[in-house]
Design an enzyme around this catalytic site. Structure first.
Site, mmCIF file in Angstrom:
data_model
loop_
_atom_site.group_PDB
_atom_site.id
_atom_site.type_symbol
_atom_site.label_atom_id
_atom_site.label_comp_id
_atom_site.label_asym_id
_atom_site.label_seq_id
_atom_site.Cartn_x
_atom_site.Cartn_y
_atom_site.Cartn_z
ATOM 1 N N ASN A 7 0.839 -1.202 -0.224
ATOM 2 C CA ASN A 7 0.054 -0.093 0.018
ATOM 3 C C ASN A 7 0.810 1.137 -0.013
ATOM 4 O O ASN A 7 1.373 1.658 1.067
ATOM 5 C CB ASN A 7 -1.237 -0.021 1.044
ATOM 6 C CG ASN A 7 -1.902 0.941 1.369
ATOM 7 O OD1 ASN A 7 -1.727 2.027 0.546
ATOM 8 N ND2 ASN A 7 -2.903 1.008 2.023
ATOM 9 N N ARG A 85 -2.505 -2.207 -3.519
ATOM 10 C CA ARG A 85 -3.710 -1.243 -3.360
ATOM 11 C C ARG A 85 -3.287 -0.167 -4.188
ATOM 12 O O ARG A 85 -2.496 0.762 -4.381
ATOM 13 C CB ARG A 85 -3.682 -0.800 -1.821
ATOM 14 C CG ARG A 85 -4.953 0.034 -1.748
ATOM 15 C CD ARG A 85 -4.752 1.105 -0.653
ATOM 16 N NE ARG A 85 -5.953 2.151 -0.430
ATOM 17 C CZ ARG A 85 -5.856 3.089 0.255
ATOM 18 N NH1 ARG A 85 -4.672 3.732 0.678
ATOM 19 N NH2 ARG A 85 -7.121 3.989 0.261
ATOM 20 N N HIS A 174 -12.725 3.221 -0.083
ATOM 21 C CA HIS A 174 -12.575 2.242 0.912
ATOM 22 C C HIS A 174 -13.277 0.801 0.625
ATOM 23 O O HIS A 174 -13.485 -0.079 1.493
ATOM 24 C CB HIS A 174 -13.172 2.753 2.281
ATOM 25 C CG HIS A 174 -12.454 3.949 2.781
ATOM 26 N ND1 HIS A 174 -13.161 4.947 3.430
ATOM 27 C CD2 HIS A 174 -11.184 4.112 3.105
ATOM 28 C CE1 HIS A 174 -12.394 5.887 3.708
ATOM 29 N NE2 HIS A 174 -11.379 5.358 3.541
ATOM 30 N N ARG A 235 -10.636 16.178 6.356
ATOM 31 C CA ARG A 235 -11.472 16.439 5.396
ATOM 32 C C ARG A 235 -12.643 17.097 5.705
ATOM 33 O O ARG A 235 -13.412 16.691 6.752
ATOM 34 C CB ARG A 235 -11.512 15.476 4.318
ATOM 35 C CG ARG A 235 -10.342 14.950 3.940
ATOM 36 C CD ARG A 235 -10.678 13.591 3.079
ATOM 37 N NE ARG A 235 -9.479 12.676 2.959
ATOM 38 C CZ ARG A 235 -9.341 11.373 2.689
ATOM 39 N NH1 ARG A 235 -10.303 10.877 2.624
ATOM 40 N NH2 ARG A 235 -8.357 10.633 2.539
ATOM 41 N N ILE A 326 -11.424 4.482 14.297
ATOM 42 C CA ILE A 326 -12.389 5.147 15.187
ATOM 43 C C ILE A 326 -13.377 4.239 15.474
ATOM 44 O O ILE A 326 -13.851 3.840 16.655
ATOM 45 C CB ILE A 326 -12.981 6.496 14.531
ATOM 46 C CG1 ILE A 326 -11.652 7.481 14.359
ATOM 47 C CG2 ILE A 326 -14.076 6.986 15.641
ATOM 48 C CD1 ILE A 326 -12.215 8.681 13.697
ATOM 49 N N GLY A 327 -14.038 3.576 14.308
ATOM 50 C CA GLY A 327 -15.192 2.514 14.453
ATOM 51 C C GLY A 327 -14.799 1.481 15.485
ATOM 52 O O GLY A 327 -15.582 0.684 16.095
ATOM 53 N N ASN A 329 -12.452 1.510 17.904
ATOM 54 C CA ASN A 329 -11.730 1.950 19.303
ATOM 55 C C ASN A 329 -12.605 2.901 20.009
ATOM 56 O O ASN A 329 -12.344 2.974 21.383
ATOM 57 C CB ASN A 329 -10.351 2.451 18.994
ATOM 58 C CG ASN A 329 -9.441 1.487 18.566
ATOM 59 O OD1 ASN A 329 -9.100 0.659 19.237
ATOM 60 N ND2 ASN A 329 -8.792 1.725 17.209
ATOM 61 N N GLU A 379 -7.684 -5.062 5.427
ATOM 62 C CA GLU A 379 -7.581 -4.900 3.733
ATOM 63 C C GLU A 379 -6.388 -5.628 3.515
ATOM 64 O O GLU A 379 -6.640 -5.992 2.255
ATOM 65 C CB GLU A 379 -7.336 -3.383 3.722
ATOM 66 C CG GLU A 379 -8.471 -2.515 4.033
ATOM 67 C CD GLU A 379 -8.251 -1.133 3.964
ATOM 68 O OE1 GLU A 379 -8.858 -0.362 3.025
ATOM 69 O OE2 GLU A 379 -7.728 -0.388 4.962
#
Length: 397
Positions: A7, A85, A174, A235, A326-327, A329, A379
């Site tokens: 990646n 990737r 993603h 962003r 984030i999702g 943790n 991934e």
């Protein structure tokens, strides 16, 4: 079979050598801050971690460390294929493909759609092809998973010629992560993926939500670029397109300056005036920092709004899946998001939510409510599996 997954970013190189069937990792690492004096490579093998500093801080030097480590552990000859990737494949690629000269030309043609990402991805491919000229190289595209979106989801209400001549449409990103966690969610639910309608939320410094119907993407929060959709680390996410002209006129910034601010100085960082790190924001919000509280509130609100919107694309939501840094943790983000989604039948089991730790999958929904799962993304494993599949199909032909 061992697949080397690369990646390659503009200032980073993430890599892993792994077995696509078992998921066993022989060597992994991350080179960060390339191009700066702080550049270094963090390596991991068998639970042992080491760091190598990079004197020059270049991508070539980081890639050289990877090759040296593979040779030192006797792993270089074990590499049977390389999976790359690649962020943007436009409409051309709806599945992983062998990286032939023709395919690489098509990837170069997509550079205007991803000017920060595709050149770095291509540089990684070229370096790897020089190092492993005898091996098959496969490109796995972030956008490919979303090529099943219907026109009603991917078309913008702009002049037809913009789409036809310049590819102006929504692409989504993603994709590898959304595809992986959808498959894992089906396993955890004990139901066939083909019969499930899922909303997957990949939340990190870059964030997106995807509607997955029967294993296929039917809508995504991201658009032509990764700037559209949710509030992210730096962003902005969704905004009025008229903002660009207004801000340019008020500040004297050129369009490039406005775009840099929307990509690098906005999101959680811009709202809080403090940081783009959710962990720091949660601590600061608890301590009374008004900007941190605002950033957290807007992030959760926008996320809940998009999850609800994905229900329109799906007709029903069988489960919601949280993933990404984030999702996986932030118990607080998950809990507050689910509180806002009570009208859709969601509810949180606070004890289960608090117990969920990074690297472990689990159910966090309250009993009798719509299932909610935390699923660590992988991934690298998904890229390895797709690379192995392309190589196997080529062998059969």
């Amino acid at each position: 079979m061992s697949i080397l997954v690369l990646n390659s970013g503009s200032s980073s190189l993430k890599f892993a050598l792994l077995d696509p069937e078992s998921g066993e990792v022989g060597l992994s690492g991350l080179a960060e801050r390339l191009g700066t004096p702080e550049a270094a490579v963090r390596l991991e093998r068998g639970g042992e971690r080491q760091t190598r500093t990079l004197a020059g801080g270049s991508y070539a030097e980081a890639f050289g460390v990877l090759l040296t480590e593979l040779a030192a552990f006797g792993l270089r000859d074990a590499v049977s294929a390389v999976g790359h990737r690649i962020v943007h494949g436009g409409e051309r690629f709806s599945a992983p493909v062998r990286l032939t000269p023709e395919v690489l030309d098509a990837v170069r043609a997509c550079i205007p759609l991803a000017p920060l990402h595709n050149p770095a991805n291509l540089a990684g491919v070229e370096a790897a092809q020089r190092a492993f000229p005898e091996l098959p190289h496969v490109g796995v595209f972030d956008t490919a998973f979303h090529q099943t979106m219907p026109p009603v989801a991917y078309r913008y209400a702009v002049p037809e010629a913009w789409y036809r001549e310049h590819g102006v449409r929504r692409y989504g990103f993603h994709g590898t992560s959304h595809a992986y966690v959808a498959e894992r969610a089906a396993e955890l639910l004990g139901r066939p993926l083909a019969e499930l309608r899922l909303v997957t939320a990949h939340l990190g410094n870059g964030s997106s939500v995807c509607a997955v119907d029967g294993g296929k993407s039917v809508d995504s929060s991201m658009g032509l670029t990764p700037l559209e959709g949710l509030v992210m680390g730096t962003r902005s996410g969704d905004l009025d397109p008229g903002l660009h002209e207004y801000v340019a006129g008020q500040t004297g910034l050129a369009l490039g300056g406005v775009m840099r601010a929307l990509n690098k100085e906005s999101g959680l960082l811009g709202l809080s005036g403090l940081t783009n790190d959710m962990r720091e924001l949660e601590a600061a919000a608890e301590g009374g920092h008004a900007g941190a509280r605002l950033a957290l509130d807007v992030f959760v609100y926008r996320l809940a709004r998009y999850v609800a919107a994905m229900g329109v694309a799906l007709g029903r939501i069988d489960a919601l899946v949280f993933t990404g840094g984030i999702g996986e943790n932030s118990a607080l983000v998950r809990s507050r998001t689910l509180e806002r989604l009570g009208l859709l039948g969601f509810g949180v089991d606070e004890a289960a939510n608090a117990r969920t730790v990074r690297g472990e999958a689990g159910h966090i929904s309250a009993q009798g409510r719509v299932p909610v799962l935390v699923v660590p993304t992988n991934e690298e494993l998904m890229i390895a599996r797709q690379t192995a599949q392309v190589v196997a199909e080529a062998g059969q032909e």
